[in-house]
Write an enzyme that holds these catalytic residues in place. Structure first.
Site, mmCIF file in Angstrom:
data_model
loop_
_atom_site.group_PDB
_atom_site.id
_atom_site.type_symbol
_atom_site.label_atom_id
_atom_site.label_comp_id
_atom_site.label_asym_id
_atom_site.label_seq_id
_atom_site.Cartn_x
_atom_site.Cartn_y
_atom_site.Cartn_z
ATOM 1 N N LEU A 146 0.807 -1.088 0.128
ATOM 2 C CA LEU A 146 -0.034 0.114 0.068
ATOM 3 C C LEU A 146 0.705 1.179 -0.004
ATOM 4 C CD1 LEU A 146 -2.900 -0.863 2.467
ATOM 5 C CD2 LEU A 146 -2.376 -1.700 0.112
ATOM 6 N N ALA A 147 0.527 2.107 -0.943
ATOM 7 C CA ALA A 147 1.555 3.294 -1.093
ATOM 8 C C ALA A 147 0.499 4.378 -1.783
ATOM 9 C CB ALA A 147 2.690 3.082 -2.055
ATOM 10 N N ALA A 148 -0.705 4.575 -1.418
ATOM 11 C CA ALA A 148 -1.399 5.397 -2.081
ATOM 12 C C ALA A 148 -1.232 6.769 -1.361
ATOM 13 C CB ALA A 148 -2.818 4.951 -2.420
ATOM 14 N N ARG A 169 1.152 13.797 7.749
ATOM 15 C CA ARG A 169 2.084 14.083 8.869
ATOM 16 C C ARG A 169 3.377 14.389 8.624
ATOM 17 N NH1 ARG A 169 -0.155 8.925 11.949
ATOM 18 N NH2 ARG A 169 -0.666 8.461 9.946
ATOM 19 N N ASN A 209 -0.719 -3.196 15.783
ATOM 20 C CA ASN A 209 -0.475 -3.728 14.592
ATOM 21 C C ASN A 209 0.318 -3.109 13.765
ATOM 22 O OD1 ASN A 209 -1.260 -4.704 12.212
ATOM 23 N ND2 ASN A 209 -2.925 -2.928 11.665
ATOM 24 N N LYS A 212 36.390 20.149 -13.551
ATOM 25 C CA LYS A 212 35.430 19.780 -14.137
ATOM 26 C C LYS A 212 35.712 19.105 -15.628
ATOM 27 C CE LYS A 212 33.243 21.596 -17.082
ATOM 28 N NZ LYS A 212 32.738 22.631 -18.162
#
Ligand code: UD1
Ligand code: CA
Length: 473
Positions: free
Chosen positions: A10-12, A17, A170, A350
């Site tokens: 679950l990552a929706a 916070r 949980n 560089k």
């Protein structure tokens, strides 16, 4: 029948916070996003499919997914239960598979915990990972029946004062059989303080058939969830500790592991020595016996065996064997120091290759340049590589000697063994072995200081000076 394993991550969620525009699961810890860490642990148990539920800034999250992860769009984030039922729409309704669920904001979970969770499922209604927390605030509390079995989970916002005292919480990792899970999810309601469909509400429904939901106990350090910036820092510290321990076991010396920052993906050889303040990021590789720090930042760089780098910044740079960098050098992308070359104090480079044993020891800028083997570039030398429109190349031949404060106006070629006089502005190529000097003849005017002082006295207004034996004439 063959029963497969489907992982659902679950990552929706937005991660309100975190107080950040970045979706929570894309926040990084020790070189990877939270979601990346979770997916790596999931992949290690080799599920048949990995479904990743995305929603908030879905495009951004999907862009980071490996090709074996299948994104599932949860357009409105109505809760963890709603997220899982959205994912299950991707499976055939009659599926007998096992569903392993984990949350994308738990980067410390290892594959071993997933294995234990799945292994506990046969014959049970479900498996839920729990752990004990001295300060359980923010987590869902696990409420048990008189006989000790799991009754349900109550979220902090819905919990009574007495329920909040429960220290078993949980973790957010579960295994369920697909078909009963789908049925249970279709019956849960959002009648709670947050108005969300809570995944743990399926527990009591799944147990209605008589079989139990059992728990697997985890170590709190495995299952810390990230909901706030301070938890992100805590999780990062744990990940770093693990990474550092792994390198210490492989023979890397660290004076102070708490102040050594090695991203996942960095490669170190045995015998590497790291002083405090070393940050190694991206695809950085460090060879045997190299000594880094204090205070080195290296991103996507390679540092050869026996090299010495301190108080310096390296980005997409290659430092050869036994080369020396710093203190206070900045090696920008495209810098290559061959074996035993040196970029010393206050030197910026560089897109520059410095040949074997060549030295640029102090206060110099080398941009778009090639410095031949064994050449020496004096203090204050600068490649004037930019004409305001384009960048141009400077080539310094092998064994050349560039005098201090030489301005090399590119494009320009300094031949092998050629010498430039200190302070010269070199605008034309110098042939091999020649001396190029570009400056006015030095004039000398004898007795100048005394005459200057006289002039000054003559102009100064007369002031009464108090007599004293020490006073000068
Ligand atoms: C959740 C659990 C809580 C548990 C805690 C462990 C629920 C209702 N609560 O609370 O019991 O102790 O995790 O860390 O499950 N997500 C979605 N879609 C949604 C909502 C959330 O994909 O609609 C994702 C989030 O991106 C996040 C994960 O689910 O990765 C958990 O959501 P979050 O809001 O952090 O749940 P918690 O309040 O922490
Ligand atoms: Ca959470």
């Amino acid at each position: 029948p063959y029963m497969g394993l489907i992982a659902v991550v679950l990552a929706a969620g937005q991660g309100t916070r975190m107080k950040s525009d970045l979706p929570k699961v894309l926040h990084r810890a020790a070189g990877r996003s939270l979601l990346d860490w979770a997916l790596a642990a999931v992949a290690a148990i080799r599920p048949d499919r990995v479904l990743v539920v995305v929603g908030h800034e879905a495009e951004k999250v999907v862009a980071t997914l490996p090709d074996w992860a299948e994104p599932v769009l949860q357009a409105d984030q109505l809760g963890t239960g709603h997220a899982v039922s959205t994912a299950l729409l991707r499976m055939p309704p009659e599926s007998e598979d096992t569903v392993l669920i984990t949350y994308g904001d738990m980067p410390l979970v290892g594959s071993r915990l997933f294995e234990r969770t799945v292994a506990g499922l046969p014959g049970k209604a479900g498996v839920m990972v729990t752990f004990a927390m001295d300060n359980p605030s923010g987590y869902g509390r696990v409420l048990r029946r008189a006989d000790g079995g799991v009754a349900r989970v109550v979220e902090e916002k819905d919990a009574s004062a007495a329920e909040r005292l429960v220290s078993e919480v949980n973790a957010g990792v579960y295994a369920f059989p697909a078909r009963p899970l789908r049925a249970a999810l279709s019956t849960i309601a959002a009648a709670n303080a947050q108005g969300e469909y809570y995944l743990p509400d399926v527990l009591s429904i799944l147990m209605e058939g008589g079989s139990q939901v059992v728990t697997v106990e985890a170590d709190p350090t495995e299952v810390l969830g990230v909901n706030s910036q301070d938890q992100l820092a805590e999780v990062e510290a744990q990940l770093r500790r693990r990474i550092n321990q792994r390198w210490q076991e492989a023979g890397v010396w660290m004076q102070d592991p708490d102040r050594t920052y090695i991203d996942d993906g960095v490669e170190l050889a045995a015998g590497v020595r790291l002083y405090p303040g070393v940050h190694l990021e991206g695809d950085t590789v460090v060879g045997e016996g190299a000594v880094l720090g204090p205070d080195v930042f290296a991103l996507d760089s390679s540092i050869g065996p026996g090299a010495r780098v301190w108080y310096s910044v390296l980005r997409s740079a290659r430092v050869g064997p036994e080369a020396e960098v710093g203190p206070y050098a900045s090696l920008r992308p495209g810098t290559v120091l061959e074996a035993r070359a040196k970029a010393g104090t206050f030197v910026e480079m560089k897109n520059t290759v410095v040949g074997e044993g060549a030295k640029v020891p102090h206060l110099a800028y080398m941009g778009d340049a090639t410095v031949g083997a064994r050449a020496n570039v004096g203090a204050g030398t600068i490649t004037c590589n930019y004409d305001g429109y384009e960048k141009h190349q400077t080539v310094i031949g092998e064994d050349a000697f560039i005098g201090s404060d030489t301005m090399l106006v590119a494009p320009v070629v300094i031949g092998e063994k050629a010498v430039t006089g200190a302070g010269s502005v070199i605008t034309r190529d110098v042939e091999p072995g020649a001396l190029a000097v570009e400056r006015a003849e030095q004039a000398q005017i004898s007795g100048y200081a005394a005459r200057r002082e006289q002039r000054h006295r003559a102009r100064a207004p007369k002031e009464p000076v108090e007599e004293s034996p020490e006073a000068p004439d």
